[in-house]
Design an enzyme around this catalytic site. Structure first.
Site, PDB file in Angstrom:
ATOM      1  N   VAL A  12       4.640   0.211  -3.069  1.00 12.86           N
ATOM      2  CA  VAL A  12       4.498   1.627  -3.411  1.00 12.86           C
ATOM      3  C   VAL A  12       5.538   2.470  -2.682  1.00 12.86           C
ATOM      4  O   VAL A  12       6.216   3.312  -3.276  1.00 12.86           O
ATOM      5  CB  VAL A  12       3.078   2.128  -3.093  1.00 12.86           C
ATOM      6  CG1 VAL A  12       2.971   3.641  -3.313  1.00 12.86           C
ATOM      7  CG2 VAL A  12       2.043   1.398  -3.946  1.00 12.86           C
ATOM      8  N   TYR A 135     -11.023  -5.159   4.346  1.00  6.42           N
ATOM      9  CA  TYR A 135      -9.963  -4.212   4.001  1.00  6.42           C
ATOM     10  C   TYR A 135     -10.564  -2.877   3.569  1.00  6.42           C
ATOM     11  O   TYR A 135     -10.157  -1.812   4.051  1.00  6.42           O
ATOM     12  CB  TYR A 135      -9.099  -4.799   2.886  1.00  6.42           C
ATOM     13  CG  TYR A 135      -8.033  -3.878   2.343  1.00  6.42           C
ATOM     14  CD1 TYR A 135      -6.913  -3.547   3.109  1.00  6.42           C
ATOM     15  CD2 TYR A 135      -8.128  -3.355   1.057  1.00  6.42           C
ATOM     16  CE1 TYR A 135      -5.927  -2.708   2.600  1.00  6.42           C
ATOM     17  CE2 TYR A 135      -7.145  -2.522   0.545  1.00  6.42           C
ATOM     18  CZ  TYR A 135      -6.051  -2.208   1.317  1.00  6.42           C
ATOM     19  OH  TYR A 135      -5.079  -1.385   0.815  1.00  6.42           O
TER      20      TYR A 135
END
Length: 309
Positions: A12, A135
């Site tokens: 990203v 996560y």
């Protein structure tokens, strides 16, 4: 405007850096970034000293993280996720706030909401967080800490929770799926009627750029997607079309696939292929007057720029 991007060599972050025309950019990371005016070597940890990094910086886009790892070899994975994604993030944010940075954009994850939805009951930004893996837990804890910091210091915090991001150079499960379709192998996924939200890399980056200076973004949480939910069958068909390949999908009932995957110990894989995960982006669209610039078809086509119709 002067902007810091962390994770600027990642999937990203690297695309964001290439898209931020008209801004003075600073990259903070462990690897040199080409095409950026300034690079500052720092690791994301609880005790990193970021002093001197924030001169004239108005906004930070924090895309660096310990990413979701399928086969984690850390002795204590949760502690390692927390060390980087929670303590490292909050250390950076505290020092940024003290230096007068106005806005901190945190790239979180839809995993904060959870792992699956029922069809027609999408996740929203107002849902109570329900992360199921380490996560997701670390991202949720970081979000909580950032909101507290915003309340204490006045630094604006913007949280963006993307689902699966796809685009040129994508890795992980999406890349594996592309390889299977590219080989022309028959796949028993021709009768999967789930619904999953995805987000094209260009759409996510467009939203991030919108949030840099949009007054309505301050202290908000945004879910993001392409605005079109696909079944696994439809996604595979779309990938095949974008690649210029035939889609060889065998219509095996999803319940049989689920049973078979459970018997061989691949229940989690089956969930990703057969389960639903939808997100409601109406708050994002209304708050920011934002619409995803690319359709799913256009996003998939950009995964294969060398394919000519």
């Amino acid at each position: 405007m002067k902007i810091i991007v962390t994770g600027a060599t990642g999937f990203v972050g690297s695309h964001l850096v290439r898209s931020l025309d008209g801004h003075e950019l600073v990259a903070i990371g462990r690897t040199q970034v080409s095409g950026v005016e300034q690079f500052i070597f720092r690791t994301l940890s609880p005790d990193t000293d970021f002093s001197g990094c924030f001169n004239d910086v108005e906004c930070i886009v924090h895309a660096a993280a310990r990413a979701h790892i399928m086969k984690d070899e850390a002795a204590d994975p949760l502690s390692e996720y927390r060390r980087v994604n929670v303590e490292g993030t909050l250390n950076l944010a505290r020092q940024a706030a003290a230096a007068g940075v106005k806005r901190f954009i945190f790239i979180s994850s839809i995993k904060v909401n959870g792992e699956q939805t029922e069809i027609g009951q999408p996740f929203s930004s107002q849902d109570t967080p329900a992360p199921e893996d380490f996560y997701g837990v670390s991202k949720q804890e970081a979000e909580h800490g950032l909101r507290e910091l915003a309340s204490e210091t006045g630094m604006e915090v913007v949280i963006i929770r993307p689902p699966l991001v796809y685009g040129p150079g994508v890795k992980g499960n999406f890349a594996s799926m592309i390889k299977l379709v590219g080989r022309g192998l028959p796949l028993p996924l021709g009768a999967v009627h789930n619904k999953r939200s995805l987000v094209a890399l260009d759409n996510l980056v467009d939203l991030i750029i919108t949030c840099i200076d949009h007054p309505g973004a301050a202290n908000e949480t945004f879910l993001v997607s392409d605005g079109e939910d696909l079944s696994t069958t439809q996604l595979l068909q779309g990938v095949a079309e974008a690649m210029g390949k035939p889609s060889r999908l065998i219509p095996v009932p999803a319940r049989l696939l689920q049973l078979g995957a459970t018997l061989i110990g691949r229940k989690a894989v089956a969930q990703r292929l057969l389960g639903s995960l939808q997100v409601d982006i109406s708050h994002t669209q209304k708050c920011l007057n934002w619409t995803p610039p690319l359709t799913v078809k256009q996003g998939l086509q950009r995964c294969f720029p060398n394919h000519q119709d």
